[in-house]
Design an enzyme around this catalytic site. Structure first.
Site: not given
Length: 220
Positions: A86-88
């Site tokens: 995941c990455d934001s």
């Protein structure tokens, strides 16, 4: 029970999964995000914020899946699992913002964002590494609009001084000290924390994995 490997060192993502009944095995990807982005931009030009989030989620999941395949992991690492990266990133005023460079950068962002809104994108990448799985590798992005309160300079200085905004995309949290400074959101709150649970459930359903099969934490 299906084992989930989380390719992230984010305490917020881990806490969110735990609250939802899932205790993942954590393997930090150690991906050089700046290098990965630079290579992608050289090859494809400037990327949209949601593409940045997905690209980095992919890189993290792929790095951890490669380590699992090469047995370059601790002895207790699962051999039969789903890998999740995941990455934001935050889109504000046409800019793609990750973690702030330093305290001054964090304070400047808050002075610009207060009283306004931005969109937080979280990319998710799943690799089905189960022995009897599909072998699928695919991703999706969720986005949530965040409306910031009109906070004072003193509140900004106090918040930045805690150090919390230095370690999160967009320089804020909704599940931590910045919660009182977020007036409202439009969309999935989990996305803002860094892992969109409704989207992840839908992704896993595509490969025949029902969410409740991930539950491995005792209740009560």
């Amino acid at each position: 029970m299906t084992q989930l490997v989380l390719a992230s060192q984010s305490p917020a993502r881990l806490a969110t999964l735990r609250s939802a009944g899932v205790e993942p095995y954590v393997l930090v990807s150690e991906v050089d995000e700046d290098a990965a982005l630079a290579a992608a931009r050289e090859a494809h030009g400037e990327l949209a914020p949601e593409d940045v989030a997905l690209l980095l989620a992919n890189a993290k999941a792929q790095a951890v899946a490669s380590r699992l395949a090469a047995d370059e992991v601790p002895d207790d690492a699962p051999e039969d699992a789903l890998v999740l990266g995941c990455d934001s990133v935050l889109e504000f005023d046409g800019q793609t913002l990750g973690k702030p460079l330093d305290a001054d950068d964090a304070a400047a962002r808050w002075r610009a964002m207060r009283g306004r809104s931005a969109t937080l994108y979280t990319g998710h990448w799943v690799i089905d590494d189960r022995a009897d799985g599909t072998g699928a590798t695919f991703g999706a992005v969720s986005g949530t609009e965040v409306h910031f309160a009109e906070i004072t300079d003193a509140e900004i200085e106090a918040y930045v001084a805690t150090g919390e905004p230095l370690f999160v995309a967009g320089a804020f949290t909704i599940d931590g000290l910045a919660g009182p400074y977020i007036e409202r959101i439009e969309g999935d709150p989990h996305t803002v924390v860094g892992i969109g649970l409704p989207l992840l459930r839908e992704m896993l359903a595509e490969i025949g994995v029902e969410w409740h099969t991930l539950w491995n934490r005792p209740r009560g």
